[in-house]
Design a protein around this motif. Structure first.
Motif: not given
Length: 317
Positions: A122-148
């Motif tokens: 929930p604390e993500l709402a109070q956090i920001t970043a100059r840049h966000y880096h993502m990879t395709g690995i978390p997308l394969a783990l589960s639906n909840p991780v993909r929703e995140l």
């Protein structure tokens, strides 16, 4: 609102590297290390002096504690790591080879990170970043991780921040190739900076030539496409310019695992530092070269001094 230079997320695992060559079933001694594409990028950026946060879950177990302590040593911000009292931390066994790609056996389906969700952070709402880096690995783990992942991508878009995406295809983690391509493409096409390997780009788009793969993503709205070509270097393309950045000659390829993560560190850090696209990719090639000359996933990631020294003496292929 707390701000970082970069935020990334994913699953970290304990990595047990064989101390001797041969089939893993025969090996008796291993060296413990840290593994994870996104943690590699976090560590690489932190070694270059950037304020980086990594988001994930680990178990309340020795491997989970080890991961947190290693990231702390590397000065990666760990405030977004949650501990799971019911699930354990994943791990892997990695083969020792003379050169090239080692065999890796994963033990991760039971892991704490496998089911992390938006509700965990929930604390993500109070956090920001100059840049966000993502990879395709978390997308394969589960639906909840993909929703995140979807939540984080939309957050970055809403904030008007840049997003980099490395497809990092892992077919064994997906139900089938069709699902993998569909999900990965849905994220890749929304990135600002995209870093596919040439074989990944061919699989995802159906095109074989770097210029055609790049054109496909540029037409979708991606701002910068950098296609990794192995020892040949990388193909760089934007709407305004394109071309090849030659690779860096290496003395010996010890282990290719982690080279793509080092490459991402080079591009992202270079653009943070105000380099041109081609200069940033030249840095990426250099860090990738350092990575493949090291046996571990992150051991070759340089400090600024090490990077500058290597680039001064590095021979271009």
């Amino acid at each position: 609102m707390k701000q970082f230079d970069m935020l990334t997320f994913g699953e970290a695992m304990g990595m047990f590297m064989a101390n001797t060559k041969g089939n893993l079933s025969k090996v008796k001694e291993f060296t413990k290390e840290l593994a994870g594409a996104e943690t590699n990028v976090s560590i690489g950026m932190a070694r270059l002096g950037f304020n980086v946060a990594w988001l994930s879950k680990v178990g309340i177990d020795p491997i989970g504690t080890y991961i947190i302590e290693e990231l702390q040593k590397e000065k990666v911000n760990i405030s977004l790591i949650k501990r799971d009292s019911e699930k354990l931390t994943g791990f892997q066994l990695k083969e020792k080879v003379e050169a090239g790609d080692p065999f890796v056996q994963y033990y991760r389906s039971f892991s704490a990170a496998n089911q992390m969700s938006c509700e965990d952070f929930p604390e993500l709402a109070q956090i920001t970043a100059r840049h966000y880096h993502m990879t395709g690995i978390p997308l394969a783990l589960s639906n909840p991780v993909r929703e995140l992942a979807e939540h984080i991508l939309k957050k970055a878009k809403t904030e008007g921040k840049t997003i980099s995406f490395d497809p990092n295809l892992r077919p064994s983690l997906w139900k089938n190739e069709k699902e993998m391509i569909s999900v990965i493409q849905s994220f890749a096409c929304r990135a600002d900076w995209l870093f596919p390997g040439i074989s990944e780009g061919a699989l995802l788009t159906g095109f074989q030539e770097p210029k055609d793969i790049a054109a496909y993503y540029l037409d979708k709205g991606v701002g910068l496409v950098v296609i990794k070509l192995g020892k040949e270097g990388a193909y760089v393309a934007t709407q305004q310019e394109n071309g090849i950045v030659p690779g860096i000659k290496v003395e010996r390829v010890a282990d290719t695992v982690g080279a793509g993560d080092g490459f991402a560190v080079g591009v992202i850090s270079g653009l943070f530092d105000g380099l041109s696209y081609f200069e940033a990719v030249q840095r990426a090639n250099a860090i990738g070269a350092l990575a493949v000359m090291s046996a571990g996933d992150k051991e070759g990631l340089p400090t600024r001094t090490e990077l500058e020294q290597f680039m001064k003496r590095g021979a271009v292929v």
